[in-house]
Structure formats: structure tokens, C-alpha cells
Design a protein around this motif. Structure first.
Motif, PDB file in Angstrom:
ATOM      1  N   THR A 116       9.100  25.729  -5.870  1.00 35.58           N
ATOM      2  CA  THR A 116       7.692  26.008  -6.153  1.00 35.58           C
ATOM      3  C   THR A 116       7.270  27.293  -5.442  1.00 35.58           C
ATOM      4  N   LYS A 117       6.608  28.168  -6.174  1.00 29.84           N
ATOM      5  CA  LYS A 117       6.124  29.440  -5.629  1.00 29.84           C
ATOM      6  C   LYS A 117       4.602  29.393  -5.523  1.00 29.84           C
ATOM      7  N   VAL A 118       4.072  29.958  -4.434  1.00 27.44           N
ATOM      8  CA  VAL A 118       2.646  29.821  -4.146  1.00 27.44           C
ATOM      9  C   VAL A 118       2.041  31.172  -3.784  1.00 27.44           C
ATOM     10  N   LEU A 138      -5.778  28.642  -5.289  1.00 30.68           N
ATOM     11  CA  LEU A 138      -4.340  28.879  -5.114  1.00 30.68           C
ATOM     12  C   LEU A 138      -3.674  28.855  -6.491  1.00 30.68           C
ATOM     13  N   TRP A 139      -2.678  29.721  -6.677  1.00 28.91           N
ATOM     14  CA  TRP A 139      -1.911  29.756  -7.924  1.00 28.91           C
ATOM     15  C   TRP A 139      -0.488  29.315  -7.614  1.00 28.91           C
ATOM     16  N   LEU A 140      -0.007  28.323  -8.351  1.00 27.31           N
ATOM     17  CA  LEU A 140       1.335  27.790  -8.143  1.00 27.31           C
ATOM     18  C   LEU A 140       2.202  28.066  -9.359  1.00 27.31           C
ATOM     19  N   GLU A 141       3.433  28.466  -9.102  1.00 27.48           N
ATOM     20  CA  GLU A 141       4.440  28.618 -10.152  1.00 27.48           C
ATOM     21  C   GLU A 141       5.533  27.596  -9.876  1.00 27.48           C
ATOM     22  N   LEU A 142       5.599  26.562 -10.711  1.00 31.95           N
ATOM     23  CA  LEU A 142       6.565  25.489 -10.537  1.00 31.95           C
ATOM     24  C   LEU A 142       7.877  25.849 -11.235  1.00 31.95           C
ATOM     25  N   PRO A 143       8.955  25.111 -10.965  1.00 30.80           N
ATOM     26  CA  PRO A 143      10.200  25.337 -11.710  1.00 30.80           C
ATOM     27  C   PRO A 143       9.949  25.315 -13.220  1.00 30.80           C
ATOM     28  N   HIS A 144      10.696  26.100 -13.958  1.00 34.22           N
ATOM     29  CA  HIS A 144      10.412  26.347 -15.384  1.00 34.22           C
ATOM     30  C   HIS A 144      10.430  25.085 -16.243  1.00 34.22           C
ATOM     31  N   GLU A 145      11.168  24.065 -15.822  1.00 35.12           N
ATOM     32  CA  GLU A 145      11.258  22.863 -16.659  1.00 35.12           C
ATOM     33  C   GLU A 145      10.014  21.974 -16.565  1.00 35.12           C
TER      34      GLU A 145
END
Length: 485
Positions: A393-395, A404-411
């Protein structure tokens, strides 16, 4: 002014190196004296740099040893990727999903992590009520009369005075009051565009701005945006021949929370002025800064009146009061004509009350408390995300603002995650509503302006657990919650 610019440049340079991982947790920074010597600045200015970085929790002092990069767990979380929207893609508004998310506003049975406004528990509601009463008593006819078309004089005077803190140097006659910032943005777009025109926006972008542009029949071009620096200027340059207007949120943009460096703000203002493309600047979040000083606005670099600076107290003080304003530069007469047609007057009593609140100094005291709380909340949220969310997870690392903006794993599809979380009494904002393109399906926005509590920590744990369970499901089920795309 040159010294202040150098100070900001040094501070931003060190801050960005920390956020990008160039300077590692625990690494020692140069001494105050060495920083002073390296950059040709005074000892006091060097101390000021360290104080600002400490205020952002990026560095920490150790007695008798100096300053070190903070060894906080959430700094080990990777940053989201720079967005990569397709130039001139076909707009596909996620209207059903957007309407569904925003229909949860005001629901007391949900943990509203989806709505980017400060909780009433963080606002000076009792003091505002007193100001409304005092304004009603003090105004002619109890405030039942129309205001001048340009708006409440006292409010415009106070906003102009506050612009000195970010080198805007506005005067009361430069400003027009509006019914919130969205009304200001709407007037600006109507004054500068016609249906079919193309406008440039950041990507990801606040859904309300996307909806506004689409409702006016405008074609939106989304521009690549970095989570720390903001809009990619080189990407913007390639679009200039085709765009009519550029609309940006340079200070603590939602959802990413970045603060665009002063050098970038200056370059963008000069670039757009050269090409005679107006810049609409949404500065709604500029007062909510985690560092000790409010950032400058693009408007402070505007020499030709080409920047239309818009702001309000909707995110800082009173969302429902709908008090906003715009400094439209050389487009002032166009906006006044539109205001006459579309709204004529702002709410007299409310504008007077907000003007009085700004005048007493209570607003600045409130902002200090609010910003401190939000910064602490950000750290609580980030630590919970590090503990409970899927690996990878990217934050974002906001320097101010409410989200806050989160980028989770692509799946992991966050539209499906939204529906799963809603069944558990938690509302989040799936990334798809922050774009008109087919992107951000694995991203989400969380509002950090709810009072921190053990229950909130458990709610974040619940979201993380749901995300992990989605990750384990067969591909056919991971996107089962997509109502539209």
C-alpha cells in the motif's frame, strides 16, 4: 522577498528529499551553522528552516547531537505513483458512483471517511453562533437587506489584509464575495469558457470540480501530477495550444495533499500568462498548513491579473455557511456581471459574522489548533495503515489539508471495497470518482478530519482487513462492486 524565497527553496528542497527517501530515517542533517554557510543565509534563517521541518514532523532534534530525519514508521510507506492520464481521452463521468458516495453526507450512522470537511467537533461552533447573533443585532434592518454587488466590505477588507501573509497584497476592491468556493469557481469558468472549450486539471482531481466542468459542457484534459511536487509542468506545456483555461489546487490539493513548490507556482504563472491562458487557483485549503507558515499562492506571482484566486472558509470554519470569495484580476467586470445574474447578493448576516470572526484574531487561533490536530491525525492514520493494510500500500504525505490518498495493490478494486465497507458502517471515497478516465481503480481517499479515537483506529483496521480479503478473492469477484465505470 528574495531572502524569503531562498528560505522556502531550501526548506522545500530538504523536505522533498526526506519525502522521496533520498534522506533516510535516522540520517543526521547538517548543523545550523553549516547550513548557514552552505547556502549563504543567516543563522536565524537556518534555524527557521529546521523549525519548519520539525513542525512538519520531518525531522527531530536530539540534545547535544543536532537534527535527524524522523524515524517514523509511516515515512517507510512508499509514495503513490505520479499519475499518467491519457491526453485528450474521452471523458467518462462516474456520475452514479459519485452520487452514491456523496449521498452519505450527514448520515450519523456511518463513519464518514469519504467527506472532506472538518468534523463539527473540531470547529468553534459556539463562538460562531455568538457572531451570528451579534451580526444580526449590529446590521441595519437586522441583516435583511441586500449587500453591495461586490460583497461585504468588512469581509473583503479582512481577506485582503490576510493576503499579506502570503504576499498576495490584495486590496478590498480586488475581491468579490461568493456563496462558497465552488460558486467562485463556477463564476470563473462561466466567465472564461463556453461549451466545447478544453480546460486542464490535475489528475487526480476533486470530484466537485470535475462535475462542474462537465455540467458546463467543457472538455477536461487531466494532467500528470506528482504526489509531492504537484502538476508536471512539462506535461502541461504539451497541452497549451489546445486549452482555454487551467484550474489548479496548488496548496494541499485534495486528494493528494501536496504543496506545489514556489518555483513551480512562479513558472506556471509566467507560462500561462505568456500564452494568454487564464489560471483559476482554488486555494480552499491554503490555511490548513502543517508547517509554521502559510504557503504562497500562484496569485502572489501574478503581475498581469491573469490569475483568478478563489477561496472560502468552507473547509476551515463553517462548511454550511457558504462564505467564499474570488480575486479575479483583469476579469473582475465579467465576474460582477455574472454574479448579478446568478446570485446578486451573498447572505448578509453570515458574511458579516465571518468578517467579525476574522477581525478578532479568533480565526488564527482556531487554525493553529485545527492544523495541529489534523497533522496528528495524519500520523495516526498513516501508522494504522502501515499496521493493517495490505503489503505494498502506498500513501501520500500531505503537507496540509484534510485528506490522505492511498494506492493499494493493483488487484484490489476500491469501488468494490467501498460497497463492502459501507455494509460495515464505514464510507470511503473510491479513486474512480477523482477522474473522468479509466484509472485509479485501486486508489482511495480518506478524510483525516474526524476526531481520533480507538473506534476510528478499529474502523481503519476493518477497511484494511476488507482490502486483504479482496486481494485473496478470484479476479471475477474483485470487481463485483463496480456499479459503473
Amino acid at each position: 522577498m528574495k531572502k524569503d524565497f531562498l528560505y522556502s527553496e531550501i526548506t522545500n528542497n530538504i523536505a522533498n528529499k526526506i519525502k522521496l527517501g533520498v534522506l533516510k530515517a535516522g540520517e543526521k542533517l547538517p548543523s545550523v551553522r553549516k547550513l548557514s554557510s552552505q547556502h549563504g543565509i543567516s543563522i536565524n534563517t537556518a534555524k527557521r528552516v529546521f523549525l519548519e521541518l520539525e513542525g512538519q514532523s520531518l525531522i527531530q532534534p536530539k540534545p547535544q547531537s543536532g537534527y535527524f530525519v524522523s524515524d517514523l514508521a509511516f515515512f517507510k510507506l512508499p509514495l503513490p505513483e505520479t499519475s499518467s492520464p491519457i491526453p485528450f481521452a474521452q471523458n467518462r463521468e462516474p456520475d452514479e458512483l459519485m452520487n452514491e458516495v456523496y449521498s452519505t453526507m450527514g448520515r450519523n450512522d456511518l463513519t464518514l471517511l469519504s467527506i472532506g470537511v472538518a468534523s463539527g467537533n473540531l470547529l468553534p461552533l459556539a463562538k460562531l453562533k455568538k457572531e451570528i447573533i451579534q451580526a444580526t443585532r449590529g446590521l441595519s434592518e437586522g441583516g435583511s437587506e441586500y449587500e453591495p454587488l461586490q460583497g461585504n466590505i468588512k469581509l473583503r477588507r479582512m481577506v485582503a489584509a490576510r493576503s499579506l501573509t502570503w504576499e498576495g497584497n490584495l486590496k478590498e476592491e480586488d475581491l468579490i464575495t461568493t456563496n462558497g468556493c465552488m460558486n467562485a469557481l463556477s463564476l470563473c469558468l462561466m466567465a472564461l469558457t463556453k461549451p466545447g472549450d478544453t480546460i486542464a486539471l490535475e489528475s487526480p482531481c476533486y470530484p466537485g470540480i470535475l462535475q462542474l466542468a462537465v455540467s458546463l459542457g467543457l472538455h477536461v484534459v487531466e494532467v500528470a501530477t506528482h504526489p509531492v511536487y504537484g502538476i508536471e509542468i512539462e506535461a502541461l506545456k504539451k497541452l497549451l495550444p489546445q486549452i482555454k483555461v487551467c484550474l489548479l489546487v496548488p496548496n494541499f490539493n485534495t486528494p493528494l495533499g501536496y504543496c506545489m513548490p514556489d518555483s513551480s507556482k512562479k513558472e506556471i504563472v509566467e507560462l500561462l500568462t505568456k500564452h494568454e491562458i487564464p489560471l483559476i487557483e482554488d486555494d480552499t485549503y491554503g490555511d490548513i498548513h502543517f508547517g509554521p507558515e502559510r504557503p504562497r499562492c500562484c496569485k502572489s506571482f501574478d503581475k498581469e491579473g491573469n490569475v483568478l484566486w478563489c477561496s472560502s472558509v468552507s473547509k476551515t470554519l463553517a462548511p454550511g455557511y457558504r462564505v467564499g470569495w474570488v480575486a479575479p484580476g483583469k476579469y473582475k467586470e465579467k465576474l460582477l456581471r455574472l454574479k448579478l445574474v446568478h446570485s446578486l447578493s451573498s447572505v448578509t448576516v453570515v458574511n458579516e459574522a465571518i468578517a467579525n470572526f476574522l477581525m478578532t484574531g479568533r480565526y488564527d487561533n482556531h487554525l493553529r489548533r485545527l492544523s495541529k490536530t489534523l497533522q496528528e491525525n495524519y500520523q495516526h492514520y498513516a501508522l494504522a495503515i502501515a499496521d493493517f493494510f495490505p503489503v505494498g500500500t502506498k500513501v501520500s504525505r500531505p503537507q496540509g489539508g484534510l485528506t490522505l490518498w492511498l494506492e493499494l495493490p493493483h488487484e484490489i478494486d476500491t469501488q468494490t471495497l467501498y460497497h463492502y465497507a459501507l455494509k460495515k458502517g464505514i464510507s470511503i471515497s473510491p479513486g474512480r470518482i477523482f477522474t473522468l478516465q479509466d484509472q485509479f481503480h485501486n486508489c482511495l481517499r480518506l478524510c483525516i478530519s474526524l476526531p481520533w479515537s480507538e473506534q476510528l483506529r478499529l474502523d481503519l483496521k476493518q477497511i484494511g482487513s476488507l482490502a486483504k480479503s479482496l486481494q485473496q478473492q478470484p479476479p471475477s469477484l474483485r470487481t463485483a462492486g463496480r456499479a459503473c465505470s
